[in-house]
Write a protein that holds these residues in place. Structure first.
Motif, PDB file in Angstrom:
ATOM      1  N   ALA A 180       0.850  -1.192   0.000  1.00 44.62           N
ATOM      2  CA  ALA A 180       0.000   0.000   0.000  1.00 44.62           C
ATOM      3  C   ALA A 180       0.882   1.238   0.000  1.00 44.62           C
ATOM      4  N   ARG A 181       0.368   2.322  -0.559  1.00 43.54           N
ATOM      5  CA  ARG A 181       1.101   3.577  -0.553  1.00 43.54           C
ATOM      6  C   ARG A 181       0.988   4.230   0.825  1.00 43.54           C
ATOM      7  N   SER A 182       2.062   4.860   1.242  1.00 38.97           N
ATOM      8  CA  SER A 182       2.044   5.523   2.544  1.00 38.97           C
ATOM      9  C   SER A 182       3.007   6.703   2.528  1.00 38.97           C
ATOM     10  N   LEU A 183       2.689   7.719   3.330  1.00 39.73           N
ATOM     11  CA  LEU A 183       3.485   8.944   3.393  1.00 39.73           C
ATOM     12  C   LEU A 183       4.150   9.043   4.759  1.00 39.73           C
ATOM     13  N   HIS A 184       5.442   9.354   4.750  1.00 40.62           N
ATOM     14  CA  HIS A 184       6.216   9.462   5.985  1.00 40.62           C
ATOM     15  C   HIS A 184       7.062  10.730   5.933  1.00 40.62           C
ATOM     16  N   GLN A 185       7.408  11.250   7.098  1.00 40.64           N
ATOM     17  CA  GLN A 185       8.245  12.452   7.165  1.00 40.64           C
ATOM     18  C   GLN A 185       9.674  12.057   7.509  1.00 40.64           C
ATOM     19  N   SER A 186      10.614  12.543   6.710  1.00 40.77           N
ATOM     20  CA  SER A 186      12.021  12.198   6.908  1.00 40.77           C
ATOM     21  C   SER A 186      12.658  13.137   7.920  1.00 40.77           C
ATOM     22  N   PRO A 187      13.773  12.734   8.534  1.00 42.32           N
ATOM     23  CA  PRO A 187      14.479  13.616   9.460  1.00 42.32           C
ATOM     24  C   PRO A 187      14.913  14.920   8.811  1.00 42.32           C
ATOM     25  N   ALA A 188      15.166  14.905   7.496  1.00 42.68           N
ATOM     26  CA  ALA A 188      15.559  16.132   6.794  1.00 42.68           C
ATOM     27  C   ALA A 188      14.381  17.074   6.591  1.00 42.68           C
ATOM     28  N   GLY A 189      13.155  16.576   6.804  1.00 41.68           N
ATOM     29  CA  GLY A 189      11.976  17.436   6.713  1.00 41.68           C
ATOM     30  C   GLY A 189      11.033  17.106   5.583  1.00 41.68           C
ATOM     31  N   ALA A 190      11.489  16.399   4.559  1.00 43.38           N
ATOM     32  CA  ALA A 190      10.642  16.112   3.402  1.00 43.38           C
ATOM     33  C   ALA A 190       9.645  14.996   3.716  1.00 43.38           C
ATOM     34  N   CYS A 191       8.510  15.035   3.017  1.00 39.97           N
ATOM     35  CA  CYS A 191       7.534  13.952   3.082  1.00 39.97           C
ATOM     36  C   CYS A 191       7.839  12.968   1.964  1.00 39.97           C
ATOM     37  N   ILE A 192       7.877  11.692   2.293  1.00 44.84           N
ATOM     38  CA  ILE A 192       8.260  10.658   1.327  1.00 44.84           C
ATOM     39  C   ILE A 192       7.121   9.660   1.184  1.00 44.84           C
ATOM     40  N   VAL A 193       6.687   9.447  -0.056  1.00 47.23           N
ATOM     41  CA  VAL A 193       5.624   8.480  -0.353  1.00 47.23           C
ATOM     42  C   VAL A 193       6.267   7.252  -0.983  1.00 47.23           C
ATOM     43  N   ASP A 194       6.142   6.115  -0.306  1.00 44.26           N
ATOM     44  CA  ASP A 194       6.603   4.849  -0.880  1.00 44.26           C
ATOM     45  C   ASP A 194       5.416   4.169  -1.538  1.00 44.26           C
ATOM     46  N   THR A 195       5.647   3.454  -2.626  1.00 44.67           N
ATOM     47  CA  THR A 195       4.562   2.842  -3.389  1.00 44.67           C
ATOM     48  C   THR A 195       4.891   1.393  -3.707  1.00 44.67           C
ATOM     49  N   PRO A 196       3.880   0.559  -3.924  1.00 51.16           N
ATOM     50  CA  PRO A 196       4.145  -0.814  -4.397  1.00 51.16           C
ATOM     51  C   PRO A 196       4.816  -0.780  -5.765  1.00 51.16           C
ATOM     52  N   GLY A 197       5.486  -1.867  -6.117  1.00 50.33           N
ATOM     53  CA  GLY A 197       6.162  -1.941  -7.402  1.00 50.33           C
ATOM     54  C   GLY A 197       5.195  -1.827  -8.566  1.00 50.33           C
ATOM     55  N   LEU A 198       5.638  -1.142  -9.613  1.00 51.40           N
ATOM     56  CA  LEU A 198       4.820  -0.968 -10.808  1.00 51.40           C
ATOM     57  C   LEU A 198       5.121  -2.081 -11.803  1.00 51.40           C
ATOM     58  N   ARG A 199       4.155  -2.947 -12.034  1.00 50.94           N
ATOM     59  CA  ARG A 199       4.320  -3.960 -13.078  1.00 50.94           C
ATOM     60  C   ARG A 199       4.195  -3.286 -14.439  1.00 50.94           C
ATOM     61  N   THR A 200       3.153  -2.484 -14.568  1.00 54.84           N
ATOM     62  CA  THR A 200       2.943  -1.716 -15.793  1.00 54.84           C
ATOM     63  C   THR A 200       2.559  -0.298 -15.402  1.00 54.84           C
ATOM     64  N   TRP A 201       2.823   0.628 -16.293  1.00 55.54           N
ATOM     65  CA  TRP A 201       2.454   2.018 -16.034  1.00 55.54           C
ATOM     66  C   TRP A 201       2.030   2.648 -17.352  1.00 55.54           C
ATOM     67  N   ARG A 202       0.728   2.638 -17.587  1.00 55.70           N
ATOM     68  CA  ARG A 202       0.200   3.266 -18.787  1.00 55.70           C
ATOM     69  C   ARG A 202      -0.050   4.736 -18.514  1.00 55.70           C
ATOM     70  N   ALA A 203       0.308   5.551 -19.467  1.00 57.26           N
ATOM     71  CA  ALA A 203       0.288   6.995 -19.273  1.00 57.26           C
ATOM     72  C   ALA A 203      -1.119   7.522 -19.018  1.00 57.26           C
ATOM     73  N   ASP A 204      -1.224   8.453 -18.063  1.00 56.36           N
ATOM     74  CA  ASP A 204      -2.461   9.192 -17.835  1.00 56.36           C
ATOM     75  C   ASP A 204      -2.244  10.618 -18.322  1.00 56.36           C
ATOM     76  N   ALA A 205      -2.001  10.765 -19.601  1.00 62.72           N
ATOM     77  CA  ALA A 205      -1.769  12.076 -20.221  1.00 62.72           C
ATOM     78  C   ALA A 205      -2.048  11.935 -21.701  1.00 62.72           C
ATOM     79  N   ASP A 206      -2.418  13.049 -22.347  1.00 68.49           N
ATOM     80  CA  ASP A 206      -2.687  12.955 -23.776  1.00 68.49           C
ATOM     81  C   ASP A 206      -1.374  12.894 -24.547  1.00 68.49           C
ATOM     82  N   ALA A 207      -1.482  12.462 -25.801  1.00 63.88           N
ATOM     83  CA  ALA A 207      -0.295  12.254 -26.618  1.00 63.88           C
ATOM     84  C   ALA A 207       0.497  13.548 -26.803  1.00 63.88           C
ATOM     85  N   GLU A 208      -0.204  14.666 -26.898  1.00 65.33           N
ATOM     86  CA  GLU A 208       0.480  15.940 -27.109  1.00 65.33           C
ATOM     87  C   GLU A 208       1.362  16.303 -25.918  1.00 65.33           C
ATOM     88  N   ALA A 209       0.837  16.103 -24.697  1.00 65.69           N
ATOM     89  CA  ALA A 209       1.614  16.422 -23.493  1.00 65.69           C
ATOM     90  C   ALA A 209       2.831  15.522 -23.375  1.00 65.69           C
TER      91      ALA A 209
END
Length: 355
Positions: free
Chosen positions: A244-273
Protein backbone atom coordinates in the motif's frame (compact mmCIF):
# COMPACT_ATOMS: atom_id res chain seq x y z
CA UNK A 1 -11.58 28.56 8.38
CA UNK A 2 -8.34 29.03 10.31
CA UNK A 3 -5.26 27.28 8.95
CA UNK A 4 -2.23 26.71 11.17
CA UNK A 5 0.50 27.08 8.53
CA UNK A 6 3.27 26.62 11.07
CA UNK A 7 1.85 23.22 11.96
CA UNK A 8 0.94 22.07 8.44
CA UNK A 9 3.87 23.44 6.40
CA UNK A 10 6.25 20.64 7.52
CA UNK A 11 3.90 18.04 6.00
CA UNK A 12 3.76 19.83 2.65
CA UNK A 13 1.18 22.61 2.85
CA UNK A 14 1.93 25.50 0.49
CA UNK A 15 0.06 28.68 -0.31
CA UNK A 16 -0.92 27.32 -3.73
CA UNK A 17 -2.50 24.28 -2.07
CA UNK A 18 -4.29 26.43 0.52
CA UNK A 19 -5.67 28.59 -2.29
CA UNK A 20 -7.50 25.51 -3.56
CA UNK A 21 -9.97 26.07 -0.71
CA UNK A 22 -11.48 28.87 -2.79
CA UNK A 23 -12.29 26.42 -5.60
CA UNK A 24 -14.62 24.31 -3.45
CA UNK A 25 -18.27 24.69 -4.44
CA UNK A 26 -19.81 24.17 -0.99
CA UNK A 27 -19.22 26.65 1.88
CA UNK A 28 -16.62 25.57 4.43
CA UNK A 29 -18.38 23.94 7.39
CA UNK A 30 -17.80 25.19 10.92
CA UNK A 31 -15.27 23.11 12.78
CA UNK A 32 -13.72 21.53 9.70
CA UNK A 33 -9.99 20.86 9.84
CA UNK A 34 -7.42 20.59 7.08
CA UNK A 35 -5.42 17.34 7.06
CA UNK A 36 -3.32 15.32 4.64
CA UNK A 37 -3.90 11.69 3.67
CA UNK A 38 -0.90 9.60 4.70
CA UNK A 39 -2.30 6.11 4.12
CA UNK A 40 -5.17 4.51 2.21
CA UNK A 41 -6.77 1.26 3.37
CA UNK A 42 -9.98 -0.33 2.15
CA UNK A 43 -12.35 1.14 4.75
CA UNK A 44 -10.34 3.93 6.34
CA UNK A 45 -7.68 6.57 5.72
CA UNK A 46 -4.64 7.61 7.72
CA UNK A 47 -4.47 11.39 8.15
CA UNK A 48 -1.81 13.79 9.41
CA UNK A 49 -2.31 17.26 10.87
CA UNK A 50 1.37 17.91 11.54
CA UNK A 51 2.15 16.61 15.02
CA UNK A 52 -0.53 13.88 15.20
CA UNK A 53 -1.86 10.97 13.15
CA UNK A 54 -5.58 10.19 12.88
CA UNK A 55 -7.90 7.64 11.29
CA UNK A 56 -11.03 8.59 9.37
CA UNK A 57 -13.56 7.35 6.88
CA UNK A 58 -14.81 9.23 3.83
CA UNK A 59 -18.38 10.23 3.07
CA UNK A 60 -19.92 7.97 0.43
CA UNK A 61 -21.12 11.05 -1.48
CA UNK A 62 -17.55 12.37 -1.75
CA UNK A 63 -16.22 9.06 -3.05
CA UNK A 64 -19.11 8.79 -5.51
CA UNK A 65 -18.58 12.34 -6.79
CA UNK A 66 -14.86 11.71 -7.33
CA UNK A 67 -15.59 8.43 -9.08
CA UNK A 68 -17.89 10.24 -11.50
CA UNK A 69 -14.80 12.08 -12.78
CA UNK A 70 -12.58 9.00 -12.80
CA UNK A 71 -10.86 10.04 -9.58
CA UNK A 72 -10.49 8.85 -5.99
CA UNK A 73 -8.78 9.78 -2.75
CA UNK A 74 -5.09 8.91 -2.63
CA UNK A 75 -1.97 9.46 -0.54
CA UNK A 76 -0.88 13.10 -0.56
CA UNK A 77 -4.37 14.57 -0.93
CA UNK A 78 -5.37 17.47 1.31
CA UNK A 79 -8.87 17.01 2.74
CA UNK A 80 -11.40 18.65 5.04
CA UNK A 81 -12.22 16.57 8.09
CA UNK A 82 -15.16 16.87 10.49
CA UNK A 83 -15.96 15.04 13.71
CA UNK A 84 -19.36 13.69 14.74
CA UNK A 85 -20.99 13.36 18.13
CA UNK A 86 -19.44 9.94 18.61
CA UNK A 87 -15.92 11.26 18.16
CA UNK A 88 -15.47 9.71 14.71
CA UNK A 89 -13.66 11.65 11.99
CA UNK A 90 -15.10 11.87 8.47
CA UNK A 91 -13.53 13.22 5.29
CA UNK A 92 -16.12 15.57 3.78
CA UNK A 93 -14.22 17.28 0.93
CA UNK A 94 -10.95 17.12 -1.01
CA UNK A 95 -8.91 20.05 -2.24
CA UNK A 96 -8.14 19.69 -5.97
CA UNK A 97 -4.53 18.46 -6.24
CA UNK A 98 -1.91 20.90 -7.51
CA UNK A 99 -0.10 17.92 -9.09
CA UNK A 100 -1.10 14.28 -9.34
CA UNK A 101 0.68 11.24 -10.76
CA UNK A 102 -1.69 8.58 -12.06
CA UNK A 103 -1.81 5.66 -14.45
CA UNK A 104 -4.40 3.95 -16.62
CA UNK A 105 -5.54 0.41 -15.94
CA UNK A 106 -5.96 -2.10 -18.76
CA UNK A 107 -9.67 -1.24 -18.94
CA UNK A 108 -8.92 2.49 -19.20
CA UNK A 109 -9.79 3.36 -15.59
CA UNK A 110 -7.66 6.08 -14.02
CA UNK A 111 -5.67 5.11 -10.92
CA UNK A 112 -4.04 7.97 -8.94
CA UNK A 113 -0.68 7.05 -7.40
CA UNK A 114 0.13 10.18 -5.36
CA UNK A 115 -1.07 13.79 -5.11
CA UNK A 116 0.61 17.14 -4.46
CA UNK A 117 4.06 15.77 -5.26
CA UNK A 118 7.07 18.01 -5.98
CA UNK A 119 9.64 15.39 -7.03
CA UNK A 120 9.45 11.80 -8.26
CA UNK A 121 12.42 9.61 -7.40
CA UNK A 122 12.41 7.12 -10.28
CA UNK A 123 14.14 4.10 -8.80
CA UNK A 124 15.89 1.51 -10.98
CA UNK A 125 18.40 -1.13 -9.94
CA UNK A 126 21.84 -1.50 -11.51
CA UNK A 127 21.26 -5.25 -11.67
CA UNK A 128 18.77 -7.12 -13.89
CA UNK A 129 16.23 -4.36 -13.26
CA UNK A 130 18.23 -1.94 -15.45
CA UNK A 131 16.06 -0.89 -18.40
CA UNK A 132 16.74 2.50 -20.08
CA UNK A 133 13.59 2.32 -22.22
CA UNK A 134 11.40 1.89 -19.16
CA UNK A 135 13.13 4.79 -17.42
CA UNK A 136 12.60 6.96 -20.47
CA UNK A 137 8.85 6.29 -20.31
CA UNK A 138 8.74 6.97 -16.57
CA UNK A 139 10.39 10.36 -17.08
CA UNK A 140 7.97 11.33 -19.84
CA UNK A 141 4.92 10.44 -17.76
CA UNK A 142 6.17 12.22 -14.64
CA UNK A 143 7.06 15.41 -16.52
CA UNK A 144 3.66 15.38 -18.24
CA UNK A 145 2.15 15.44 -14.70
CA UNK A 146 4.07 18.60 -13.82
CA UNK A 147 6.40 16.78 -11.39
CA UNK A 148 10.21 16.98 -11.41
CA UNK A 149 11.83 13.58 -12.16
CA UNK A 150 15.08 12.44 -10.55
CA UNK A 151 16.65 9.15 -11.68
CA UNK A 152 17.91 7.11 -8.72
CA UNK A 153 20.03 4.09 -9.65
CA UNK A 154 20.20 1.73 -6.69
CA UNK A 155 22.47 -1.23 -5.84
CA UNK A 156 25.59 0.68 -6.83
CA UNK A 157 27.55 -1.61 -4.52
CA UNK A 158 26.45 -4.86 -6.19
CA UNK A 159 25.38 -3.78 -9.69
CA UNK A 160 27.06 -4.75 -12.94
CA UNK A 161 28.92 -2.31 -15.21
CA UNK A 162 27.88 0.54 -12.92
CA UNK A 163 29.85 3.37 -14.50
CA UNK A 164 29.05 2.30 -18.06
CA UNK A 165 25.33 2.11 -17.27
CA UNK A 166 25.32 5.53 -15.62
CA UNK A 167 27.08 7.02 -18.65
CA UNK A 168 24.64 5.23 -20.97
CA UNK A 169 21.73 6.97 -19.26
CA UNK A 170 23.49 10.35 -19.23
CA UNK A 171 24.00 10.06 -22.97
CA UNK A 172 20.42 8.92 -23.65
CA UNK A 173 18.33 11.08 -21.29
CA UNK A 174 17.78 14.87 -21.55
CA UNK A 175 20.67 16.80 -19.96
CA UNK A 176 18.42 18.49 -17.38
CA UNK A 177 17.50 15.15 -15.74
CA UNK A 178 19.43 14.51 -12.53
CA UNK A 179 20.92 11.00 -12.26
CA UNK A 180 22.11 9.73 -8.88
CA UNK A 181 23.70 6.30 -8.28
CA UNK A 182 23.37 5.13 -4.67
CA UNK A 183 23.81 2.23 -2.33
CA UNK A 184 20.34 2.17 -0.78
CA UNK A 185 21.69 0.64 2.45
CA UNK A 186 24.25 3.40 3.02
CA UNK A 187 23.67 6.67 4.86
CA UNK A 188 25.45 8.33 1.93
CA UNK A 189 22.25 7.85 -0.09
CA UNK A 190 20.45 10.44 2.05
CA UNK A 191 23.34 12.86 1.61
CA UNK A 192 23.31 12.42 -2.17
CA UNK A 193 19.57 13.08 -2.30
CA UNK A 194 19.63 15.96 0.19
CA UNK A 195 18.91 18.66 -2.46
CA UNK A 196 15.39 17.22 -2.83
CA UNK A 197 14.76 16.49 0.87
CA UNK A 198 14.19 19.97 2.29
CA UNK A 199 11.32 20.62 4.69
CA UNK A 200 7.89 20.89 3.11
CA UNK A 201 8.88 19.04 -0.05
CA UNK A 202 6.96 15.90 -1.06
CA UNK A 203 8.67 13.07 -2.91
CA UNK A 204 7.27 9.83 -4.29
CA UNK A 205 9.37 6.74 -5.03
CA UNK A 206 8.33 4.92 -8.20
CA UNK A 207 9.82 1.84 -9.82
CA UNK A 208 9.43 -1.87 -10.36
CA UNK A 209 9.33 -4.50 -7.62
CA UNK A 210 12.82 -5.30 -6.38
CA UNK A 211 14.31 -1.98 -7.50
CA UNK A 212 15.11 -1.05 -3.89
CA UNK A 213 12.39 1.52 -3.15
CA UNK A 214 11.56 0.22 0.33
CA UNK A 215 15.24 -0.14 1.24
CA UNK A 216 15.88 3.43 0.13
CA UNK A 217 12.78 4.66 2.00
CA UNK A 218 14.04 3.09 5.22
CA UNK A 219 17.46 4.69 4.73
CA UNK A 220 16.00 8.15 4.07
CA UNK A 221 13.69 7.85 7.09
CA UNK A 222 16.42 6.33 9.29
CA UNK A 223 14.00 3.66 10.50
CA UNK A 224 12.52 0.42 9.15
CA UNK A 225 9.02 1.52 8.21
CA UNK A 226 8.79 -0.77 5.16
CA UNK A 227 9.47 -4.50 4.79
CA UNK A 228 12.15 -5.43 2.29
CA UNK A 229 12.82 -8.60 0.34
CA UNK A 230 15.14 -10.16 -2.19
CA UNK A 231 14.76 -10.67 -5.92
CA UNK A 232 14.23 -13.83 -7.95
CA UNK A 233 17.43 -15.39 -9.25
CA UNK A 234 16.02 -16.09 -12.71
CA UNK A 235 15.04 -12.60 -13.87
CA UNK A 236 15.93 -10.26 -11.02
CA UNK A 237 12.30 -9.35 -10.39
CA UNK A 238 11.29 -8.46 -6.87
CA UNK A 239 8.49 -9.74 -4.70
CA UNK A 240 5.82 -7.25 -3.60
CA UNK A 241 6.91 -6.31 -0.07
CA UNK A 242 5.12 -2.93 -0.10
CA UNK A 243 1.39 -3.51 -0.58
CA UNK A 244 0.00 0.00 0.00
CA UNK A 245 1.10 3.58 -0.55
CA UNK A 246 2.04 5.52 2.54
CA UNK A 247 3.49 8.94 3.39
CA UNK A 248 6.22 9.46 5.99
CA UNK A 249 8.24 12.45 7.17
CA UNK A 250 12.02 12.20 6.91
CA UNK A 251 14.48 13.62 9.46
CA UNK A 252 15.56 16.13 6.79
CA UNK A 253 11.98 17.44 6.71
CA UNK A 254 10.64 16.11 3.40
CA UNK A 255 7.53 13.95 3.08
CA UNK A 256 8.26 10.66 1.33
CA UNK A 257 5.62 8.48 -0.35
CA UNK A 258 6.60 4.85 -0.88
CA UNK A 259 4.56 2.84 -3.39
CA UNK A 260 4.14 -0.81 -4.40
CA UNK A 261 6.16 -1.94 -7.40
CA UNK A 262 4.82 -0.97 -10.81
CA UNK A 263 4.32 -3.96 -13.08
CA UNK A 264 2.94 -1.72 -15.79
CA UNK A 265 2.45 2.02 -16.03
CA UNK A 266 0.20 3.27 -18.79
CA UNK A 267 0.29 6.99 -19.27
CA UNK A 268 -2.46 9.19 -17.84
CA UNK A 269 -1.77 12.08 -20.22
CA UNK A 270 -2.69 12.95 -23.78
CA UNK A 271 -0.29 12.25 -26.62
CA UNK A 272 0.48 15.94 -27.11
CA UNK A 273 1.61 16.42 -23.49
CA UNK A 274 3.79 13.32 -23.63
CA UNK A 275 5.32 14.27 -26.98
CA UNK A 276 6.38 17.61 -25.50
CA UNK A 277 8.54 15.78 -22.93
CA UNK A 278 10.74 14.37 -25.72
CA UNK A 279 12.47 17.71 -26.26
CA UNK A 280 14.98 16.49 -28.85
CA UNK A 281 12.32 14.88 -31.04
CA UNK A 282 10.16 18.01 -30.87
CA UNK A 283 13.16 20.17 -31.89
CA UNK A 284 14.19 18.03 -34.86
CA UNK A 285 10.55 17.60 -35.97
CA UNK A 286 10.46 21.26 -37.00
CA UNK A 287 13.13 20.45 -39.62
CA UNK A 288 11.25 17.55 -41.24
CA UNK A 289 10.33 17.89 -44.90
CA UNK A 290 6.62 17.38 -44.18
CA UNK A 291 4.74 19.23 -41.45
CA UNK A 292 2.65 16.15 -40.61
CA UNK A 293 5.66 13.82 -40.57
CA UNK A 294 5.12 10.87 -38.21
CA UNK A 295 8.86 10.01 -38.17
CA UNK A 296 8.27 6.50 -39.48
CA UNK A 297 9.09 6.07 -43.16
CA UNK A 298 8.55 9.54 -44.66
CA UNK A 299 11.34 10.96 -46.84
CA UNK A 300 13.26 13.93 -45.47
CA UNK A 301 12.58 13.06 -41.82
CA UNK A 302 15.06 15.02 -39.68
CA UNK A 303 14.09 13.09 -36.54
CA UNK A 304 15.13 9.67 -37.88
CA UNK A 305 18.43 11.15 -39.01
CA UNK A 306 19.27 12.49 -35.52
CA UNK A 307 17.47 10.34 -32.92
CA UNK A 308 18.41 6.73 -32.16
CA UNK A 309 16.02 4.09 -33.48
CA UNK A 310 15.48 2.64 -30.00
CA UNK A 311 14.51 6.01 -28.51
CA UNK A 312 12.18 6.70 -31.44
CA UNK A 313 10.48 3.29 -31.04
CA UNK A 314 10.00 4.07 -27.34
CA UNK A 315 8.48 7.44 -28.25
CA UNK A 316 5.95 5.85 -30.62
CA UNK A 317 5.02 3.15 -28.09
CA UNK A 318 4.35 5.73 -25.40
CA UNK A 319 2.11 7.76 -27.69
CA UNK A 320 0.17 4.65 -28.72
CA UNK A 321 -0.38 3.75 -25.06
CA UNK A 322 -1.60 7.29 -24.37
CA UNK A 323 -4.04 7.17 -27.28
CA UNK A 324 -5.40 3.81 -26.09
CA UNK A 325 -5.80 5.19 -22.58
CA UNK A 326 -8.00 8.01 -23.89
CA UNK A 327 -10.32 5.67 -25.77
CA UNK A 328 -13.81 5.01 -24.47
CA UNK A 329 -14.85 1.37 -23.88
CA UNK A 330 -16.91 1.48 -27.08
CA UNK A 331 -13.91 2.75 -29.08
CA UNK A 332 -11.71 -0.04 -27.67
CA UNK A 333 -14.33 -2.64 -28.63
CA UNK A 334 -14.59 -1.18 -32.15
CA UNK A 335 -10.81 -1.28 -32.54
CA UNK A 336 -10.67 -4.93 -31.42
CA UNK A 337 -13.39 -5.81 -33.92
CA UNK A 338 -11.47 -4.00 -36.66
CA UNK A 339 -8.22 -5.87 -36.01
CA UNK A 340 -10.10 -9.16 -35.64
CA UNK A 341 -11.72 -8.62 -39.05
CA UNK A 342 -8.37 -7.71 -40.61
CA UNK A 343 -6.83 -10.85 -39.13
CA UNK A 344 -9.60 -13.05 -40.55
CA UNK A 345 -9.27 -11.40 -43.96
CA UNK A 346 -5.51 -12.01 -43.96
CA UNK A 347 -6.01 -15.68 -43.03
CA UNK A 348 -8.57 -16.06 -45.81
CA UNK A 349 -6.18 -14.60 -48.39
CA UNK A 350 -3.44 -16.96 -47.22
CA UNK A 351 -5.77 -19.98 -47.58
CA UNK A 352 -6.75 -18.85 -51.11
CA UNK A 353 -3.12 -18.64 -52.16
CA UNK A 354 -2.42 -22.12 -50.88
CA UNK A 355 -5.40 -23.35 -52.90
Amino acid sequence: MEINFEQLRPIGLTQSIANQLYTLKDPLPDGARLMRITEVQRDWFGLGDGPLEHRARALHKLLHDLQEYGDTLTVGDWVLVEGNAGGELWITARLPPVTQIARRANDGRRQPLASNVDTALLVMGLDDDFNPRRMERYIAMVRASGVVPVVVLTKRDIGRDVQQRVEQLRHRLPPDIAIVAVNGLSDDAAEQLRPWLSQGQTLVLLGSSGAGKSTLTNTLLQEDVQSTGGVRKGDGRGRHTTTARSLHQSPAGACIVDTPGLRTWRADADAEALAATFDDIETFASRCQFRDCRHESEPGCAVRAQVSEDRLLNYHKLLRDAQRGQQTPMERMAQRRKWKALGKAGSARARDKRG
